[in-house]
Structures are given as C-alpha cells and as structure tokens.
Design an enzyme around this catalytic site. Structure first.
Site, PDB file in Angstrom:
ATOM      1  N   ASP A 237      62.760  36.938 -67.468  1.00  0.00           N
ATOM      2  CA  ASP A 237      63.872  36.618 -69.425  1.00  0.00           C
ATOM      3  C   ASP A 237      64.655  37.463 -69.843  1.00  0.00           C
ATOM      4  O   ASP A 237      65.130  37.431 -69.949  1.00  0.00           O
ATOM      5  CB  ASP A 237      62.024  37.164 -69.526  1.00  0.00           C
ATOM      6  CG  ASP A 237      61.505  38.608 -69.328  1.00  0.00           C
ATOM      7  OD1 ASP A 237      61.876  38.558 -68.648  1.00  0.00           O
ATOM      8  OD2 ASP A 237      60.981  38.429 -70.350  1.00  0.00           O
TER       9      ASP A 237
ATOM     10  N   ARG B 125      63.554  31.309 -65.976  1.00  0.00           N
ATOM     11  CA  ARG B 125      62.545  32.044 -66.220  1.00  0.00           C
ATOM     12  C   ARG B 125      61.619  31.673 -64.547  1.00  0.00           C
ATOM     13  O   ARG B 125      61.396  30.395 -64.931  1.00  0.00           O
ATOM     14  CB  ARG B 125      62.180  32.554 -67.101  1.00  0.00           C
ATOM     15  CG  ARG B 125      61.255  33.549 -67.070  1.00  0.00           C
ATOM     16  CD  ARG B 125      60.604  34.384 -68.073  1.00  0.00           C
ATOM     17  NE  ARG B 125      59.659  34.458 -68.584  1.00  0.00           N
ATOM     18  CZ  ARG B 125      58.847  35.761 -68.747  1.00  0.00           C
ATOM     19  NH1 ARG B 125      58.750  34.791 -70.483  1.00  0.00           N
ATOM     20  NH2 ARG B 125      58.155  36.742 -68.919  1.00  0.00           N
TER      21      ARG B 125
ATOM     22  N   ARG C   8      52.646  33.782 -64.891  1.00  0.00           N
ATOM     23  CA  ARG C   8      52.592  35.296 -63.734  1.00  0.00           C
ATOM     24  C   ARG C   8      51.474  35.658 -64.554  1.00  0.00           C
ATOM     25  O   ARG C   8      50.746  35.963 -65.679  1.00  0.00           O
ATOM     26  CB  ARG C   8      53.635  35.931 -62.834  1.00  0.00           C
ATOM     27  CG  ARG C   8      54.289  36.994 -64.848  1.00  0.00           C
ATOM     28  CD  ARG C   8      55.058  37.481 -64.266  1.00  0.00           C
ATOM     29  NE  ARG C   8      55.798  38.232 -65.473  1.00  0.00           N
ATOM     30  CZ  ARG C   8      55.305  38.579 -66.353  1.00  0.00           C
ATOM     31  NH1 ARG C   8      54.310  39.337 -66.353  1.00  0.00           N
ATOM     32  NH2 ARG C   8      56.076  39.724 -67.429  1.00  0.00           N
TER      33      ARG C   8
END
Length: 452
Positions: free
Chosen positions: A292, A43, A47
C-alpha cells in the site's frame, strides 16, 4: 505537489530524456493512436494482520498461514485482477505467455510474490501446447525480486536516508501535527487502556497498526472486542490517513517525494525512455507487485493521492504514440477488485499528457542523486559552531575545576593536614578510607584531591 512548468528547473538527465522525446516527436506520422507500453504498480491481496496488539484476543495460530500471509481471498482478488488485465489488453498482449513481452518484479515478501503469481495465472490462462501436464491449468512464469535489505525501489519509506529522518522529526514539530495529537489526546488514552499499549508508545504509526489488525479481523468475521465500535474504527482510519499525509506530505512534500516516491517515478520514466528509444527493452508490460505504501508514495509524488489503497489496488501507466508520432501518458487507478477503473490526471496537464510535459511537471520530485540528497543537513558551519561551543565549554569547566582545587588545597593546608607518603593511596572505589579522611565542612574538596 507537482508544480507549474515554470517553477520546476529541468535537471540534465531530464533534458536528455526530453531531447529524445522531442526528436522522435517529429518523425513521420503513424496510422492512428497506438498503445506502446504499460507499467503497473499494484498492492498485494487480502492478508492476515502483520501483528497483534497486547490485549488482542486472537493470536497467530488463529490465522491459517500465520501473520502477514496472503489469504485465499487475496489469491482470488489477484486472479480476478489478472483476468481484468487480460480483457483490458487482449489486443495488446499475446494470449499466450511470451517472456519477451512482460517483466514482473516483486518485493521479497511472501504475500507480494504469491499475489504476482496469482495475478499471472489470471492474465495468462493456460491453453493449447502450453499445457505441459494434463489436468494442470497453470504454468510457471518468472517473478523477479531482490533481498529486502537491498530493496530501494518498491518498499517505502526507503531506509537509510538520514535526511528523510530529519524531515520526519521536523514534521512532528510542526503546528498542524501537534494540534492533531493534542485534539486526539483523550481518544489515544482510551485506545491505550483498551489495547494495552502504554500511552507514551502510542504513536500515529501504532494507531495505524492497531487499525490494520482490527480491519483484518473484521473482514474475516472475527468477533471484535466491545470497545471496537464503528465510530472507533472510523476515528482510527482518519488518524491513519493523517499519518500517511504526515509521512509523505504535510511538511516539505516535494523534498519528501524526492527521497521516497520520486525514486519509483524516476524508474517508470526510465522505462518509458527505453520504449521511446527502442534500443534496450522489448517489454510491452512491466508489473511491480508491492504494498500500500508503494502506491501511496508514488501517488503523493504525482499529487494524485486520495485515500489509502485497498487490497489489489492497481495504478496503471499507459504510454501511447499519437498519430503525429509524439508520445503521451495516460494514468488509471483501480482501487481494489470491487472498484471501477478511473482516470487519473496529472495536475496542470490533460488526460493524455504529452510525455515531454509529464517529464517537466514531475521534474521537481525526481531525485538526481538520491545518495547525496539523503545526506543529513548538517552544514560545515553548524558543525564547526557546535564543536567550538563544546571546546569552549570544556575549557571553561577545566578552569573552574582547577580554581576549586587550588582553593581546596589552601583550605586543606590551613586546617593543618599533611599528605603522608604511603604505599596505599585511596582510589575512587576506596569509599571507607575516603570517609575516614574527610574533615568536617570540606567533603567535596577532599574528593577532588583524591581524584588528582
């Protein structure tokens, strides 16, 4: 989710791959167990939130690069993951970048592309003749991608799959799903009042997005609204986990996996086959920089999912050749830069799962023809039945209208009215003329006559 060997019929493509594996398994013994290939799925790093909720006190300009962008924390997380991979595979990969050894593919999203680049900077520290500019300890390494509208491997849920849409509608109709919504009704109403999202629009996915936004603000030390308590965050996290379970499990999980995570698992098995065949690929390492839900869908298909992946989470597949010449698969998972790497074992197999058994155990979640399997389940019998009922209803309606018209015509004539020839016949929009011609007690009948 992965069934017993006897429960999974082996499709033709799986049998072909098994044949190659078994054939190579009887070759001469090698000197010790050797790592032959590594496939990573990770992943992106930390962010900014992808969006805000209506009453969110923060807006996009409060984030240095805007919504959804990789932060400097995320860059450091992936640089650290690259260093970890350098140490883990120091005896497997060349210390210097070699284009023949590694292939990197990312989704066409800024944060995944930047995460891959940060990762590679940690994996291949610049030294010696590779330094092309004094003082710059960085080198360009290719990261491949495809446009998002063409992405069918790394973005989940995979789009344009009508059957998956049907499965999700059926999931939302199952008793467990309805029970969870009913049990959380009061919580969702409070969440609606606090976030400004209408209650009718507050789906589990919306709760997931609210939680994500608040989580991003929390880890970056933003002051959260007073209603955001630890208990509220935990409640939303649990609903997020249930939403994940609903999307990829809960109801007909194997069929969902064939349409979702099984797509990526099939590609990884094909990567194994290329190494086993030794005819097409010379890569030692393939990296997939994604999201994810990419890891969620993959782990759901493998039946090894536990919790939602953290930033820079990394699922590792290692393909070994054993002393007797056979191949085995070992899986590891590192859920973020602060987590230890732990062994993952495919259900019904061992830590070092024989490749042929790995293929057999996952056969029921691998799509044979994804396009065909994604077709909506509307049988020809169902379609004919629906069309037949619709035609019958229309025919019956026409008979009723005809009977009513005939009856109204008789009433019209019995009242002594004559239809006069005229250059102006009232149409449907000539309401004033129509009202003037309506005899008392028969308004509906005249409307039918003028539509004649």
């Amino acid at each position: 989710m992965v069934g017993a060997v006897s429960q999974a019929p082996v499709p033709a493509s799986r049998r072909a791959l098994l044949g190659v594996v078994l054939m190579l398994g009887i070759l001469r013994a090698t000197e010790g167990r050797k790592l032959k290939f590594v496939n990573l799925v990770y992943r992106h790093g930390d962010r900014a939130p992808v969006r805000r909720y209506p009453t969110d006190p923060y807006v996009e300009k409060d984030w240095p690069q805007g919504f959804g962008q990789l932060t400097q924390v995320g860059m450091r997380q992936h640089y650290e993951l690259g260093q970890y991979l350098r140490h883990r595979y120091k005896d497997f990969l060349n210390i210097l970048y070699d284009w023949q050894e590694i292939y990197v593919r990312s989704t066409d999203v800024d944060r995944t592309l930047m995460s891959a680049e940060s990762n590679l900077a940690g994996l291949y520290p610049l030294r010696g003749h590779k330094i092309f500019l004094p003082g710059l300890k960085w080198q360009p390494i290719p990261v491949h991608t495809v446009p998002l509208q063409d992405e069918k491997l790394l973005v989940y849920p995979v789009k344009n799959c009508p059957r998956y849409v049907e499965l999700m509608m059926e999931t939302e109709s199952c008793s467990e799903y309805k029970e969870v919504l009913q049990a959380n009704q009061d919580f969702l109403k409070r969440l609606s009042a606090n976030t400004g999202i209408p209650y009718k629009d507050l789906s589990l996915y919306a709760v997931w997005l609210i939680y994500d936004t608040l989580y991003c603000e929390q880890v970056h030390n933003f002051t959260l609204p007073l209603w955001v308590t630890p208990a509220t965050m935990e409640h939303m996290r649990q609903l997020k986990e249930f939403a994940i379970k609903s999307d990829y499990g809960l109801y007909k999980p194997k069929e969902k996996s064939r349409l979702q995570g099984g797509v990526l698992l099939k590609q990884i098995l094909q990567n194994f086959a290329q190494v086993v065949n030794g005819t097409k690929s010379t890569h030692k390492l393939i990296m997939y920089s994604a999201h994810d839900l990419t890891i969620v869908a993959l782990q759901m298909a493998l039946d090894v999912y536990s919790l939602a992946p953290d930033y820079a989470a990394c699922h590792i597949f290692e393909l070994y050749q054993e002393e007797n010449g056979s191949f085995t698969v070992t899986m590891y998972y590192r859920n973020g830069s602060s987590s230890e790497t732990r062994l993952l074992t495919l259900p019904s197999c061992t830590e070092s799962c024989p490749l042929e058994k790995f293929i057999l155990l996952t056969a029921d979640v691998i799509p044979e023809n994804w396009q065909e399997e994604c077709q909506a389940h509307r049988s020809s019998i169902q379609i004919e039945l629906i069309l037949g009922l619709a035609s019958g209803f229309c025919f019956l309606l026409l008979l009723i209208i005809l009977c009513v018209k005939l009856q109204c015509r008789n009433v019209y004539q019995s009242l002594g009215y004559q239809k006069l020839a005229s250059h102006h016949e009232p149409d449907e929009e000539d309401h004033e003329t129509r009202d003037n011609l309506k005899p008392k007690g028969s308004q509906g009948c005249l409307l039918l006559m003028f539509d004649e």
